[in-house]
Scaffold this motif. Structure first.
Motif, mmCIF file in Angstrom:
data_model
loop_
_atom_site.group_PDB
_atom_site.id
_atom_site.type_symbol
_atom_site.label_atom_id
_atom_site.label_comp_id
_atom_site.label_asym_id
_atom_site.label_seq_id
_atom_site.Cartn_x
_atom_site.Cartn_y
_atom_site.Cartn_z
ATOM 1 N N LEU A 51 8.730 11.647 -0.486
ATOM 2 C CA LEU A 51 9.812 11.441 -1.354
ATOM 3 C C LEU A 51 11.512 12.085 -0.988
ATOM 4 O O LEU A 51 12.390 12.788 -1.524
ATOM 5 C CB LEU A 51 9.880 11.754 -3.013
ATOM 6 N N GLU A 52 11.157 12.984 -0.146
ATOM 7 C CA GLU A 52 12.781 13.994 0.240
ATOM 8 C C GLU A 52 13.953 12.789 0.511
ATOM 9 O O GLU A 52 14.851 13.428 0.440
ATOM 10 C CB GLU A 52 12.187 14.224 1.636
ATOM 11 N N TRP A 53 13.483 11.808 0.999
ATOM 12 C CA TRP A 53 14.707 11.030 1.391
ATOM 13 C C TRP A 53 15.186 10.301 0.166
ATOM 14 O O TRP A 53 16.457 10.756 0.333
ATOM 15 C CB TRP A 53 14.126 9.483 1.779
ATOM 16 N N CYS A 54 14.974 10.652 -0.733
ATOM 17 C CA CYS A 54 15.762 10.797 -2.543
ATOM 18 C C CYS A 54 16.984 11.198 -2.801
ATOM 19 O O CYS A 54 17.702 12.191 -3.345
ATOM 20 C CB CYS A 54 15.237 10.516 -3.617
ATOM 21 N N GLU A 85 8.402 -9.159 1.657
ATOM 22 C CA GLU A 85 8.787 -7.858 1.133
ATOM 23 C C GLU A 85 8.359 -7.944 -0.402
ATOM 24 O O GLU A 85 8.306 -9.002 -1.146
ATOM 25 C CB GLU A 85 10.467 -8.309 1.079
ATOM 26 N N MET A 86 7.896 -7.340 0.068
ATOM 27 C CA MET A 86 6.375 -7.220 -1.477
ATOM 28 C C MET A 86 6.516 -6.239 -2.413
ATOM 29 O O MET A 86 6.330 -5.722 -3.479
ATOM 30 C CB MET A 86 5.161 -6.859 -0.760
ATOM 31 N N SER A 87 7.597 -5.351 -2.375
ATOM 32 C CA SER A 87 7.577 -3.716 -3.190
ATOM 33 C C SER A 87 9.228 -3.542 -3.847
ATOM 34 O O SER A 87 9.867 -4.610 -2.877
ATOM 35 C CB SER A 87 7.009 -3.070 -2.218
ATOM 36 N N LEU A 88 9.141 -2.107 -4.705
ATOM 37 C CA LEU A 88 10.533 -2.050 -4.628
ATOM 38 C C LEU A 88 10.861 -1.086 -3.802
ATOM 39 O O LEU A 88 10.462 -0.873 -2.368
ATOM 40 C CB LEU A 88 10.329 -1.140 -6.100
ATOM 41 N N PRO A 89 12.320 -1.412 -3.787
ATOM 42 C CA PRO A 89 12.219 -0.747 -2.119
ATOM 43 C C PRO A 89 12.665 0.995 -1.959
ATOM 44 O O PRO A 89 12.406 1.218 -1.064
ATOM 45 C CB PRO A 89 14.638 -0.683 -2.175
ATOM 46 N N HIS A 90 11.963 1.482 -3.304
ATOM 47 C CA HIS A 90 11.898 2.893 -2.920
ATOM 48 C C HIS A 90 10.600 3.434 -2.574
ATOM 49 O O HIS A 90 10.123 4.135 -1.995
ATOM 50 C CB HIS A 90 11.885 3.837 -4.415
ATOM 51 N N ILE A 91 9.921 2.159 -2.239
ATOM 52 C CA ILE A 91 8.284 2.433 -1.959
ATOM 53 C C ILE A 91 8.495 2.097 -0.272
ATOM 54 O O ILE A 91 7.849 2.310 0.284
ATOM 55 C CB ILE A 91 6.935 0.751 -2.084
ATOM 56 N N PHE A 99 0.560 -0.828 -0.194
ATOM 57 C CA PHE A 99 -0.066 -0.043 0.386
ATOM 58 C C PHE A 99 0.310 1.200 0.091
ATOM 59 O O PHE A 99 1.991 1.600 0.737
ATOM 60 C CB PHE A 99 -0.601 -0.125 0.770
ATOM 61 N N MET A 100 0.436 2.401 -0.812
ATOM 62 C CA MET A 100 1.558 3.496 -0.930
ATOM 63 C C MET A 100 0.877 4.527 0.016
ATOM 64 O O MET A 100 -0.305 4.214 0.621
ATOM 65 C CB MET A 100 1.583 4.449 -2.127
ATOM 66 N N PRO A 101 1.714 5.371 0.872
ATOM 67 C CA PRO A 101 1.291 6.183 1.368
ATOM 68 C C PRO A 101 0.382 6.848 1.650
ATOM 69 O O PRO A 101 0.143 7.358 -0.379
ATOM 70 C CB PRO A 101 2.588 6.694 1.767
ATOM 71 N N PRO A 102 -0.626 7.372 1.984
ATOM 72 C CA PRO A 102 -1.634 8.342 1.655
ATOM 73 C C PRO A 102 -1.520 9.883 1.072
ATOM 74 O O PRO A 102 -1.776 10.811 -0.055
ATOM 75 C CB PRO A 102 -2.906 8.585 2.883
ATOM 76 N N VAL A 103 -0.139 9.607 1.699
ATOM 77 C CA VAL A 103 0.612 11.380 0.771
ATOM 78 C C VAL A 103 2.235 10.954 0.281
ATOM 79 O O VAL A 103 2.521 10.505 1.079
ATOM 80 C CB VAL A 103 1.148 12.527 2.361
ATOM 81 N N GLN A 104 2.559 11.376 -0.489
ATOM 82 C CA GLN A 104 4.037 11.334 -1.552
ATOM 83 C C GLN A 104 4.834 11.826 -0.220
ATOM 84 O O GLN A 104 5.106 12.649 0.357
ATOM 85 C CB GLN A 104 4.034 12.047 -1.958
ATOM 86 N N ALA A 159 14.817 7.624 5.158
ATOM 87 C CA ALA A 159 13.742 7.967 4.946
ATOM 88 C C ALA A 159 13.200 7.932 6.148
ATOM 89 O O ALA A 159 12.285 8.367 7.003
ATOM 90 C CB ALA A 159 13.180 6.607 5.338
ATOM 91 N N GLY A 160 14.242 7.622 7.447
ATOM 92 C CA GLY A 160 14.187 8.235 8.773
ATOM 93 C C GLY A 160 14.692 6.905 9.876
ATOM 94 O O GLY A 160 14.202 6.839 11.607
ATOM 95 N N GLY A 161 14.122 5.953 8.973
ATOM 96 C CA GLY A 161 14.918 4.742 10.018
ATOM 97 C C GLY A 161 16.453 5.101 11.029
ATOM 98 O O GLY A 161 17.099 5.555 10.426
ATOM 99 N N ASP A 162 16.145 4.823 12.392
ATOM 100 C CA ASP A 162 16.705 4.577 13.509
ATOM 101 C C ASP A 162 17.975 3.778 13.409
ATOM 102 O O ASP A 162 19.243 3.775 14.109
ATOM 103 C CB ASP A 162 16.587 5.229 14.402
#
Length: 556
Positions: A18-21, A213-219, A11-16, A260-263
């Motif tokens: 993409l700052e991580w990229c 793992e269901m998606s491409l890494p950027h998802i 499932f995609m986030p409800p809000v885009q 993307a924010g993982g610590d």
């Protein structure tokens, strides 16, 4: 195979998000948590026994892990006893925190806290599955009902911690996060956060696992960024990532998830775990290291880590496993070998302080590998540079440039016929047996030089065609005079094209080696002489080259 029965299960986030990229690289190492003793152990055909677990635990501590998940103590006596063994025998350093896993169910949570009695530092990791498929097919419960399981679990964990002596931290996982609607996963996590009310001194870990793992890494990165931007009390939350490798992208998932924010990262050595395994912490850590970032884990002796891992898990480390496999620094290709050999020589010549050798992303010695035995490997695909590199680094034999190509083809043909890789010793044996001090057809018995004003005279005694010959001749140099003498008894012509020599600095520093390159009937022949006397070495080199001609003429 019918691809139409599959659909995207994420499932995609409800809000885009993409700052991580926009970020170029990871600036610092995450918090590491090894789950080898839980995920890695439960995935083994024969799980580790108590002694093996303790041995593995000590290895993880030595590597530098400060958080180590040791199992599911409420699920089996084996894991319960292992935890008690660590606690009661004081095997856990003061700066290491044990992590235990429990379902968000009251009786299991209570038994988990019982197992932790006397533990100095513990993370209680509780979870419940939130995915669409599990809600619909396994639990057959609504979103609210599933969220209530998480809320009830959080309350029970918090109450048990108050009534149990010890230093506890807490972690919650919406298990199967990868198959959960992202806004719903956020809702569940925020409900748990609100119960714990984390602070700067008592942070809560929210673990967001790629259970499948269901998606491409950027998802996954976009999902993590959305969660990071919207979790309650974010400054007091540690976002943990637990990627699995179903699509073969766990390392990429983890790296982009950190951007993307993982610590924090939960993973295993060599990526062991259920199905296709977890993320490989060694690869992640060494990727950071190769970018000049301290991973805060010590992988300076990969061979011994591999040996212990294989011993206790009964699983092999794949030869091409990044950084860890036996062949990851090995070059069989001729062009690769040549570039590596020249790169290594350049680094030594320029005394460079930073690493940039072609084909080697890191210095093999940093992980306990050796250049001589691990980097240049010889088989039928190898080139002249690699074979010359092996002879020089192992035995101090510095082949002249014109000899390298001929000798490399000679060695490669032997490797091809034997259908195997050749060891440095086998290569040296070929060199010694087939090129050095040859006397199969023509043998020097004795010789004496006498210098005159214009020439060098020689009295040469040789054995040829089972006869002894005493020959005298002269020339403008010692080797030229020997060649002129031999021409008197040989029934073919030859010319000396090149000659070089050097001392053998490795293993036998008192010896000299000479290389003689001759041409006969437009064909090239090489010979090598080795002796403590450089003059004898040069004569033996010429005789060896002539013996190659005689061998070819006899069809031997």
């Amino acid at each position: 195979m019918d691809h139409r029965k599959y659909k995207r299960g994420y499932f995609m986030p409800p809000v885009q998000s993409l700052e991580w990229c926009k970020k170029e690289y990871i600036e610092s190492a995450p918090i590491w948590c090894s789950v080898d003793l839980r995920d890695g152990n439960q995935a083994l055909i024969t799980p580790m026994n108590l002694e093996e677990k303790i041995e593995f635990f000590k290895l993880l501590v030595k590597i530098g892990f400060k958080e180590i998940e040791v199992g599911f103590p409420a699920a089996s006596n084996t894991e319960y006893n292992f935890l008690r063994e660590l606690i009661e025998n004081d095997l856990v350093p003061d700066d290491v925190c044990l992590q235990v896993l429990t379902q968000a169910r009251e009786h299991i949570i209570k038994k988990t806290f019982d197992s932790l009695e006397g533990c100095k530092n513990a993370i209680v990791h509780f979870y419940n599955s939130t995915s669409y498929a599990q809600r619909e097919q396994v639990f057959r419960k609504s979103k609210d009902e599933i969220k209530q399981i998480a809320i009830n679990g959080a309350k029970i964990v918090k109450d048990c911690a108050k009534n149990t002596k010890g230093n506890f931290r807490f972690e919650y996982s919406p298990e199967s996060f990868s198959g959960t609607e992202i806004d719903y996963a956020l809702e569940v996590c925020n409900s748990v956060i609100d119960i714990f009310e984390p602070t700067k001194d008592s942070k809560l870990i929210i673990n967001l696992p790629l259970t499948v793992e269901m998606s491409l890494p950027h998802i996954y990165a976009s999902q993590i960024e959305y969660m990071s931007n919207n979790l309650h009390n974010r400054e007091n939350i540690i976002i943990s990532l637990h990627p699995h490798n179903d699509r073969g992208c766990a390392v990429a998932d983890a790296e982009l998830g950190i951007l993307a924010g993982g610590d924090r990262i939960e993973g295993t050595l060599f990526g062991n775990g259920e199905r296709t395994g977890n993320v490989d912490i060694i690869t992640l850590a060494m990727n950071l290291y190769s970018h000049g970032v301290n991973p805060n884990l010590d992988f300076s002796d990969i061979p011994s880590i591999c040996a212990l891992y294989e011993k206790v898990t009964k699983m092999p480390v794949y030869e091409r496993q990044p950084y860890s496999g036996k062949l990851v620094f090995a070059a069989f290709s001729g062009s690769h070998q040549d570039a590596i050999a020249k790169g290594m020589a350049y680094h030594k010549e320029k005394n460079l302080k930073t690493w940039s050798v072609p084909y080697l992303p890191i210095d093999p010695k940093d992980v306990g590998r050796e250049y001589e035995s691990d980097v240049i490997r010889i088989n039928s695909q190898s080139g002249k540079g690699g074979i010359a590199y092996v002879l020089y680094n192992h035995y101090g034999i510095d082949l002249p440039m014109h000899f390298r190509e001929a000798f490399s083809y000679y060695v490669k043909n032997i490797s091809d016929e034997m259908n195997k890789e050749l060891s440095p010793k086998e290569i040296c044996d070929i060199f010694q047996n087939d090129f050095v001090n040859l006397s199969s057809y023509l043998k020097v018995l004795d010789f004496v030089f006498k210098d005159t004003d214009n020439n060098i005279n020689i009295a040469l005694n040789v054995e040829y065609k089972h006869q002894s010959f005493n020959i005298t001749s002269s020339g403008n140099g010692r080797l030229d005079s020997v060649a002129n003498a031999l021409r008197e008894i040989l029934d073919f012509k030859f010319d000396i094209i090149d000659y070089s020599e050097h001392s053998l600095s490795k293993g036998s520093s008192s010896k000299a080696i000479s290389y003689v390159y001759i041409v006969s009937d437009e064909k090239k022949y090489f010979g090598v002489g080795i002796d403590t006397d450089i003059i004898k070495a040069s004569v033996y080199g010429l005789i060896s080259a002539i013996n190659h001609i005689l061998k070819s003429l006899k069809g031997a």
